[in-house]
Write an enzyme that holds these catalytic residues in place. Structure first.
Site, PDB file in Angstrom:
ATOM      1  N   ASP A  96      50.037  47.622  37.480  1.00 19.91           N
ATOM      2  CA  ASP A  96      48.890  47.427  38.361  1.00 19.91           C
ATOM      3  C   ASP A  96      48.073  48.692  38.611  1.00 19.91           C
ATOM      4  O   ASP A  96      47.230  48.715  39.504  1.00 19.91           O
ATOM      5  CB  ASP A  96      49.339  46.834  39.703  1.00 19.91           C
ATOM      6  CG  ASP A  96      50.337  47.714  40.433  1.00 19.91           C
ATOM      7  OD1 ASP A  96      50.812  48.707  39.850  1.00 19.91           O
ATOM      8  OD2 ASP A  96      50.646  47.397  41.603  1.00 19.91           O
ATOM      9  N   GLU A  97      48.273  49.729  37.804  1.00 19.52           N
ATOM     10  CA  GLU A  97      47.465  50.940  37.990  1.00 19.52           C
ATOM     11  C   GLU A  97      47.386  51.744  36.700  1.00 19.52           C
ATOM     12  O   GLU A  97      48.285  51.702  35.862  1.00 19.52           O
ATOM     13  CB  GLU A  97      47.996  51.809  39.125  1.00 19.52           C
ATOM     14  CG  GLU A  97      49.377  52.371  38.895  1.00 19.52           C
ATOM     15  CD  GLU A  97      49.815  53.341  39.981  1.00 19.52           C
ATOM     16  OE1 GLU A  97      48.980  54.137  40.469  1.00 19.52           O
ATOM     17  OE2 GLU A  97      51.013  53.307  40.334  1.00 19.52           O
ATOM     18  N   ASP A 124      43.652  51.102  40.895  1.00 11.44           N
ATOM     19  CA  ASP A 124      44.910  50.601  41.450  1.00 11.44           C
ATOM     20  C   ASP A 124      44.659  49.262  42.137  1.00 11.44           C
ATOM     21  O   ASP A 124      43.905  49.186  43.117  1.00 11.44           O
ATOM     22  CB  ASP A 124      45.456  51.631  42.453  1.00 11.44           C
ATOM     23  CG  ASP A 124      46.893  51.350  42.854  1.00 11.44           C
ATOM     24  OD1 ASP A 124      47.482  50.390  42.325  1.00 11.44           O
ATOM     25  OD2 ASP A 124      47.414  52.093  43.701  1.00 11.44           O
TER      26      ASP A 124
END
Length: 396
Positions: A101-102, A11
């Site tokens: 983003d993860e 993350d």
């Protein structure tokens, strides 16, 4: 389920703000807010002073008057995300993206060629920093749920492994908000009964949680409190819904303004659906009010469609139904999502008795926007209006 801690949850830290700090050395180590009217993201320096995502710009500046406010650069965030996912895919073929983003990564089969999961996690963090210039936190655990919890505890810029023989010792002292599905309302219900830790939830019989929270939530939280999460990594997983939302601030909004915002959101969502080859049956309207409470309204159509007009008519009916609540409580966010998605190849074709329901207009508009840009053609009611930002997302 694997009996070793072989699932990574990777993350990126304060993603938008970290990209801004990467690209402008003057911002490094300083409180940064991305977005003026509403906080889209903020650096950890700003978070330490009380700034939070989705907070109004005014409230954020009162809490952190020394903050530096920057305008969002969605294209930069999209490019950074693609570069990070390239690192993920170079690490293992088993990658399940959650957002730009993860992601979850399964590295259980790589021990002989790449080392232990913790070794792989260390290299992953180093590679993301070296190749993309961004800090990333990684949680390592036996289940997806616990890997995500571990990364949350390790933030920012950390690495945390939860060995299988220490899972409950790690999990049970944590606050109940660490359980997936526990938001403000559920947390308050639990805390009002003296249940503040995950261990308190684990001590309750499943029947007691069901009586307190309902069947689905009760069973879900009982399983997670004992780290029961059998879900594997799903590669190439398609979305269950496609949606878009718009934060509005706290100023009053006229019915005409809300209708224009809704139309813009439906245009955006249906274009994405057609681009992804998806059609859907269930339209959901999401609202957030001045007191930060939320409400949803939904309607399921008799057959799946990606037609803008059909879905807009449905969305407008849902907005009309919610108008008394909006007038009473004020609205600060409007979102629209289409679920029960199907692939176009599986769509039930209807005879064109209603000429207005055909997709010729949609196709023509998509073609113009693809060739000349999103703003090349628009609805009359949207002329001169700020249509908000188009947030980068994983491919549909």
């Amino acid at each position: 389920m694997s009996q070793i801690a072989s699932i990574l949850h990777a993350d990126l830290d304060a993603f938008y703000a970290s990209v801004e700090q990467r690209d402008d050395p003057r911002l490094r180590g300083r409180p940064v807010i991305v977005g003026a009217g509403v906080v889209l993201a903020c650096s950890y320096e700003a978070k330490a002073l009380g700034v939070r995502t989705a907070m109004s710009g005014g409230q954020a500046m009162r809490r952190c008057p020394q903050a530096i406010v920057v305008q969002p650069r969605m294209s930069a965030y999209s490019e950074a995300s693609k570069a990070v996912f390239k690192v993920f895919e170079d690490t293992t073929p088993l990658v399940e993206g959650l957002s730009i983003d993860e992601a979850f990564l399964d590295v259980g089969g790589l021990r002989r060629i790449s080392g232990t999961p913790v070794d792989i996690a260390r290299r992953l963090r180093a590679d993301v920093l070296a190749k993309v210039g961004l800090p990333i936190t990684v949680g390592v655990a036996r289940t997806k749920f616990l890997a995500k919890v571990a990364s949350g505890v390790a933030k920012p810029d950390g690495l945390l492994e939860v060995p299988p023989d220490q899972e409950l010792a790690f999990l049970h002292p944590l606050a109940v908000e660490r359980l997936w599905g526990v938001g403000e309302v559920t947390a308050e219900k639990l805390r009002s009964r003296g249940i503040s830790k995950v261990g308190d939830v684990a001590m309750l019989p499943e029947a007691a949680l069901i009586a307190m929270l309902g069947r689905a939530s009760g069973r879900h939280l009982h399983a997670l409190a004992h780290n029961r999460d059998p879900r594997p990594i799903e590669v190439g997983k398609r979305r269950r819904s496609i949606g878009s939302q718009r934060a509005l601030g706290r100023s009053p909004k006229s019915a005409e303004t809300l209708d224009a915002i809704l139309a813009g959101l439906v245009d955006r969502v249906t274009r994405r659906m057609r681009s992804a080859g998806r059609s859907g049956r269930t339209v959901t309207l999401r609202l957030r009010f001045d007191d930060f409470t939320r409400a949803t309204r939904s309607h399921t159509l008799p057959q799946a469609t990606d037609h803008t007009r059909t879905l807009l008519v449905t969305a407008r009916a849902l907005l009309a139904e919610a108008t008394p609540l909006i007038e009473k409580q004020g609205v600060t966010l409007v979102g629209i999502a289409v679920g029960n998605l199907e692939n176009e190849a599986a769509q039930q074709l209807a005879l064109p008795f209603d000429k207005a329901s055909n997709d010729e207009l949609d196709s023509a508009l998509d073609h113009v926007k693809d060739r000349f840009g999103t703003n090349a053609i628009t609805r009359g009611i949207l002329l001169g209006r700020d249509q908000g930002l188009t947030v980068p997302m994983l491919p549909d």
